[in-house]
Design a protein around this motif. Sequence first.
Motif, short mmCIF file in Angstrom:
data_model
loop_
_atom_site.label_atom_id
_atom_site.label_comp_id
_atom_site.label_asym_id
_atom_site.label_seq_id
_atom_site.Cartn_x
_atom_site.Cartn_y
_atom_site.Cartn_z
N SER A 204 0.85 -1.19 0.00
CA SER A 204 0.00 0.00 0.00
C SER A 204 0.89 1.24 0.00
O SER A 204 2.06 1.19 0.37
CB SER A 204 -0.92 0.02 1.23
OG SER A 204 -0.15 0.09 2.42
N VAL A 205 0.31 2.34 -0.47
CA VAL A 205 1.05 3.60 -0.52
C VAL A 205 0.17 4.72 -0.02
O VAL A 205 -1.07 4.62 -0.03
CB VAL A 205 1.52 3.92 -1.97
CG1 VAL A 205 2.49 2.89 -2.47
CG2 VAL A 205 0.33 4.05 -2.91
N LYS A 206 0.80 5.80 0.43
CA LYS A 206 0.07 6.97 0.89
C LYS A 206 0.29 8.10 -0.10
O LYS A 206 1.41 8.53 -0.35
CB LYS A 206 0.54 7.39 2.28
CG LYS A 206 -0.30 8.50 2.90
CD LYS A 206 0.13 8.79 4.32
CE LYS A 206 -0.76 9.86 4.96
NZ LYS A 206 -0.34 10.17 6.35
N ILE A 207 -0.80 8.55 -0.72
CA ILE A 207 -0.74 9.65 -1.67
C ILE A 207 -1.55 10.80 -1.07
O ILE A 207 -2.77 10.72 -0.97
CB ILE A 207 -1.29 9.25 -3.05
CG1 ILE A 207 -0.45 8.10 -3.62
CG2 ILE A 207 -1.27 10.43 -4.00
CD1 ILE A 207 -0.92 7.61 -4.96
N THR B 92 -3.22 12.54 1.70
CA THR B 92 -3.75 12.05 2.98
C THR B 92 -4.44 10.70 2.83
O THR B 92 -4.95 10.15 3.79
CB THR B 92 -4.76 13.06 3.56
OG1 THR B 92 -5.83 13.24 2.60
CG2 THR B 92 -4.08 14.40 3.82
N LYS B 93 -4.42 10.17 1.61
CA LYS B 93 -5.15 8.93 1.33
C LYS B 93 -4.19 7.75 1.20
O LYS B 93 -3.17 7.83 0.53
CB LYS B 93 -5.95 9.10 0.03
CG LYS B 93 -6.90 7.96 -0.27
CD LYS B 93 -7.72 8.26 -1.52
CE LYS B 93 -8.69 7.13 -1.83
NZ LYS B 93 -9.47 7.41 -3.06
N LYS B 94 -4.55 6.66 1.87
CA LYS B 94 -3.77 5.43 1.78
C LYS B 94 -4.50 4.45 0.89
O LYS B 94 -5.68 4.16 1.11
CB LYS B 94 -3.55 4.82 3.16
CG LYS B 94 -2.58 3.64 3.17
CD LYS B 94 -2.30 3.18 4.59
CE LYS B 94 -1.29 2.04 4.60
NZ LYS B 94 -0.99 1.58 5.98
N ILE B 95 -3.84 3.95 -0.16
CA ILE B 95 -4.47 3.01 -1.07
C ILE B 95 -3.57 1.79 -1.26
O ILE B 95 -2.35 1.86 -1.06
CB ILE B 95 -4.77 3.64 -2.45
CG1 ILE B 95 -3.47 4.08 -3.14
CG2 ILE B 95 -5.72 4.82 -2.31
CD1 ILE B 95 -3.68 4.57 -4.55
N THR B 96 -4.17 0.68 -1.65
CA THR B 96 -3.39 -0.53 -1.89
C THR B 96 -2.71 -0.43 -3.26
O THR B 96 -3.11 0.36 -4.12
CB THR B 96 -4.28 -1.78 -1.86
OG1 THR B 96 -5.18 -1.73 -2.98
CG2 THR B 96 -5.06 -1.86 -0.56
N LYS C 273 8.00 9.77 -3.55
CA LYS C 273 7.51 9.55 -2.19
C LYS C 273 7.09 8.11 -1.96
O LYS C 273 7.25 7.59 -0.84
CB LYS C 273 6.33 10.49 -1.91
CG LYS C 273 6.73 11.95 -1.76
CD LYS C 273 5.51 12.84 -1.61
CE LYS C 273 5.89 14.31 -1.52
NZ LYS C 273 4.71 15.20 -1.45
N ILE C 274 6.56 7.45 -2.99
CA ILE C 274 6.08 6.08 -2.78
C ILE C 274 7.12 5.02 -3.16
O ILE C 274 6.85 3.83 -3.06
CB ILE C 274 4.75 5.81 -3.54
CG1 ILE C 274 4.96 5.86 -5.05
CG2 ILE C 274 3.69 6.80 -3.11
CD1 ILE C 274 3.71 5.51 -5.84
#
Length: 227
Positions: A183-186, A188-192, A210-211
């Motif tokens: 998963s990554v954080k873009i 303020t949102k964290k997605i798989t 960043k990811i």
Amino acid sequence: MADKPEKNKDNELLRDPRAWQLPDPVIKALDGREPYFVRISGKINQNMVDSAIEVISQITLQHALVLVFNSGGGDIQAGKLLISYLKLLQVPIIALAAGKVGSMALVIYLQIPRENRFALVGSTFLAHFASGGPGVAGQVDINDTLSGLDLKSAKIIFEAKWHRLVGLNTEIKKEVKAQIGGSVKIGTKKITTDQLMASEEWLSEDVAEKIGIVGQRCRNECPRPGD
């Protein structure tokens, strides 16, 4: 006798390192070696890969290979052939994003160690699942298939291609997850990782850094191929 692959004029233009003002992080990664440029540009297909391999085969131990990326992707099997060839090299390899790096081009880009993956400001990145096209399992038009085959035979062919597509997507996802995790954080949102690839959204170079896709952005100016 097999036809000799057409030479990529872009790669011919990139061979003279004096024509390049490389960013400081790339110069540091060269570690005193002479840069040897090969461009991964346009649609990845067998001709492009054959041309790149022909150029790469002339590299010496005094060089570091610099792959300059500006490609939205293409043929998975051709890309995998290039990856296999790169793994045989005994010289440092540096990846420099200079435009778009998407689909199969990104899979190739991710083969390079993270500390040697760089991106010019303005570069964009796309990780997504394979969906079709030459060298990919592809989607089968059942109507066309049925024109020459009975239903049972058509179904067997369709299922074989579908399973190959699933296998390729599993392989692509594994490559991406190895670099950026599950998963990554873009923002303020964290997605798989699955959600990221399914969204088919192009990422800016700062987000890609960043990811974990990009090792380091190049903040000082340097010319892009073709400028």
